[in-house]
Every structure is written in structure tokens, then in C-alpha cells.
Write an enzyme that holds these catalytic residues in place. Structure first.
Site, PDB file in Angstrom:
ATOM      1  CG  ASP A  95      -1.891   1.211   1.190  1.00  0.00           C
ATOM      2  OD1 ASP A  95      -2.390   1.541   0.097  1.00  0.00           O
ATOM      3  OD2 ASP A  95      -2.132   1.835   2.242  1.00  0.00           O
ATOM      4  CB  SER A  96       0.160   4.754  -0.813  1.00  0.00           C
ATOM      5  OG  SER A  96      -1.012   4.864  -0.023  1.00  0.00           O
ATOM      6  CB  CYS A 142      -2.992   0.465  -2.748  1.00  0.00           C
ATOM      7  SG  CYS A 142      -3.039   2.199  -3.239  1.00  0.00           S
ATOM      8  CD  GLU A 201      -0.240   6.877   5.566  1.00  0.00           C
ATOM      9  OE1 GLU A 201       0.938   6.873   5.911  1.00  0.00           O
ATOM     10  OE2 GLU A 201      -0.886   5.824   5.367  1.00  0.00           O
ATOM     11  CB  CYS A 216      -9.589   4.404   0.045  1.00  0.00           C
ATOM     12  SG  CYS A 216      -7.996   4.866   0.791  1.00  0.00           S
ATOM     13  CG  HIS A 235      -5.357   4.883   4.111  1.00  0.00           C
ATOM     14  ND1 HIS A 235      -4.760   4.367   2.990  1.00  0.00           N
ATOM     15  CD2 HIS A 235      -4.355   5.411   4.864  1.00  0.00           C
ATOM     16  CE1 HIS A 235      -3.445   4.597   3.053  1.00  0.00           C
ATOM     17  NE2 HIS A 235      -3.182   5.229   4.179  1.00  0.00           N
TER      18      HIS A 235
END
Ligand code: DGL
Length: 270
Positions: free
Chosen positions: A7-8, A70, A162, A194, A196
Site C-alpha cells: 500500500d502507499s 491499495c 497517515e 480505499c 485506509h
């Protein structure tokens, strides 16, 4: 026999958590490209180049199979990677298809023509890059007809998560849900598109109301991976150790990861 999870940043940990519970004997190598997150505001070429680089790093860890945990990378890069870049002995899988199969009540590999399904009004919450790719609508159209999708690009939300700023993250979720409801007042289902966003799932559910079925990917991807590995036992890869790698600051990323997963996570520099 390690499997890579990419993932990012921290979002893919929601998928990692589910896959490692579902497959406790499989070591997983996790790669967070924290130095380049968020991906959701980057263009498709940029996402493609970063995703290829991260995937190569996971191949170096002995992972022949890499899950792009992601949606932004799955939407903006996966098809191009599969068409022209991935060597024959490696596999890269995304997170979109298991979700759409669940929404459209399909079994894996059911390639029959698109048909009517129970849900008619679907809200999609995703990053700006995922929304503008229209990948979700494209995959859905292969499987279902008559489904109205309203997409809401949730600008700022990945950055807030994040940074561990959960007050800002909650305010952003509520304002993005309000914006969605102005366009589609009564969705039957909402997709957290997403990885997240499941970290904010309770807030999404609260803002949407109990009548909306909220779909998130982690468990769906875990079931689909277990199924895939059963059918392709040779894709376990040579790696033997679980590890957490980041291109960002390992101390900061470890702290936030530990906070989200509620267990100690130690990232190393990628
Ligand atoms: N978790 C990524 C996704 O599923 C976040 C993308 C980003 O870095 O903006 O899309």
C-alpha cells in the site's frame, strides 16, 4: 513461502490484518510507500511507476505473489502492469474484484453476462485518483446492470489518517458523507474504496445511518486470497519471514501502525 502486501501507507494494514488471520501459516511481507503517500492525488503514470518499484522490492523479499492492498494502485496501475510488465512466474492481484463480486453476489471466476442485482443505489468513497479512473464503474459494468453509482472523492482523508489526526479524519468523513448524500440521498450500499477508510468504518456507518450496508475489502480479499492460494499453491514464493518495510520514517510509521492495529508493529527502512 511469503506473500507480498503493498500500500502507499498504512491503509493496507487493514487487509494485512485480515489475510494474516485467515492464513496464519503464511508469512507476509508488507511494504508501505509512506515517503510517497498519498497516491490518490498523483497522476496515473506516477502511480504506475511507484507501484512497479514497490512490487519489485517485494519480489526481492521472495514474494512471487503481491497483493496491491491499495485501490488507487489497483485502479490506476494494475491493468497496465498485467498487460506489459509482470514476468510469467510472478502474479500481482488487486483489491477491486473481490469487493465487486460480493456486491454483485457472484462467485470467483463467474464470467457470465452482466445481470440485475439487489442493490440499485451505491455510494463509492475513494481517493480522487480512484474516482477519476472510473475503474470501479468499469468492473461493475462487466457484472451488473441497472446499478446507479455515485462516487465521492474523499480529498484529505488519507493524509489525516497517515498523520494520525483522527479528529480531522472524522470531520472529513462526515463532510464527505454529507456531500455524497446531497447527490444521492438514499444509497442502499456504500463501498469503502480505499484501504485506509476501514480505519474510519464506524464513523462512515454512523454518518450514513444503520440502513446503509457498508462494504469494506479486508475480509473479502482474505477469502479470495485463501481461495487463490489453494488453486495456485506454487505462488507461495520463496520468502520465509514476515516483515514490515517503509520508505518513510520507520519510527513514525511503526507508532501509527501500532496505534491502528492495537499490536506492536515494527517497520524497517525499505
Ligand atoms: N490505501 C490507498 C487506497 O486504497 C490509499 C491511496 C493514497 O495513498 O491516497 O487507495
Amino acid at each position: 513461502m511469503a506473500v507480498g502486501v503493498f500500500d502507499s501507507g498504512l491503509g493496507g494494514l487493514t487487509v494485512l490484518n485480515a489475510v494474516s488471520k485467515r492464513l496464519p501459516d503464511v508469512p507476509f511481507a508488507y511494504f508501505a510507500d509512506s515517503a510517497h503517500a498519498p497516491y490518490g492525488v498523483r497522476d496515473a503514470d506516477d502511480v504506475y511507476n511507484l507501484t512497479c518499484k514497490a512490487t519489485e522490492r517485494l519480489w526481492d523479499e521472495g514474494c512471487d505473489l503481491v497483493i496491491l492492498a491499495c485501490n488507487t494502485a489497483s485502479a490506476a496501475a494494475l491493468r497496465r502492469m498485467q498487460e506489459s510488465w509482470i514476468p510469467k512466474d510472478k502474479r500481482v492481484l488487486g483489491v477491486f474484484v473481490p469487493l465487486i463480486e460480493a456486491l454483485t453476489e457472484r462467485q470467483w471466476g463467474d464470467n457470465s453476462p452482466p445481470r440485475e442485482v439487489a442493490v440499485k443505489h451505491v455510494a463509492l468513497f475513494a481517493t480522487p485518483a480512484t474516482v477519476s479512473s472510473r475503474a470501479f464503474q468499469r468492473e461493475l459494468a462487466f457484472r451488473a446492470i441497472g446499478v446507479d453509482v455515485e462516487a465521492q472523492a474523499c480529498g484529505g482523508l488519507v493524509d489525516a489518517i497517515e498523520e494520525g489526526d483522527m479528529i480531522l479524519a472524522e470531520a472529513l468523513v462526515r463532510s464527505h458523507v454529507d456531500a455524497l448524500k446531497r447527490k444521492m440521498p438514499n444509497p442502499e450500499a456504500a463501498i469503502l474504496g480505499c484501504t485506509h477508510y476501514p480505519l474510519m468504518q464506524e464513523i462512515f456507518q454512523d454518518a450514513l445511518g444503520p440502513q446503509v450496508a457498508v462494504y469494506s475489502q479486508a475480509n473479502l480479499v482474505a477469502d479470495s486470497l485463501a481461495d487463490y492460494l489453494e488453486r495456485h499453491p506454487n505462488m507461495h514464493g520463496a520468502g520465509e519471514n514476515s516483515c514490515f518495510l517503509t520508505t518513510g520514517d520507520p519510527a513514525k510509521v511503526s507508532r501509527h501502525a501500532t496505534q491502528f492495529l492495537k499490536r506492536k508493529i515494527d517497520f524497517a527502512k525499505a
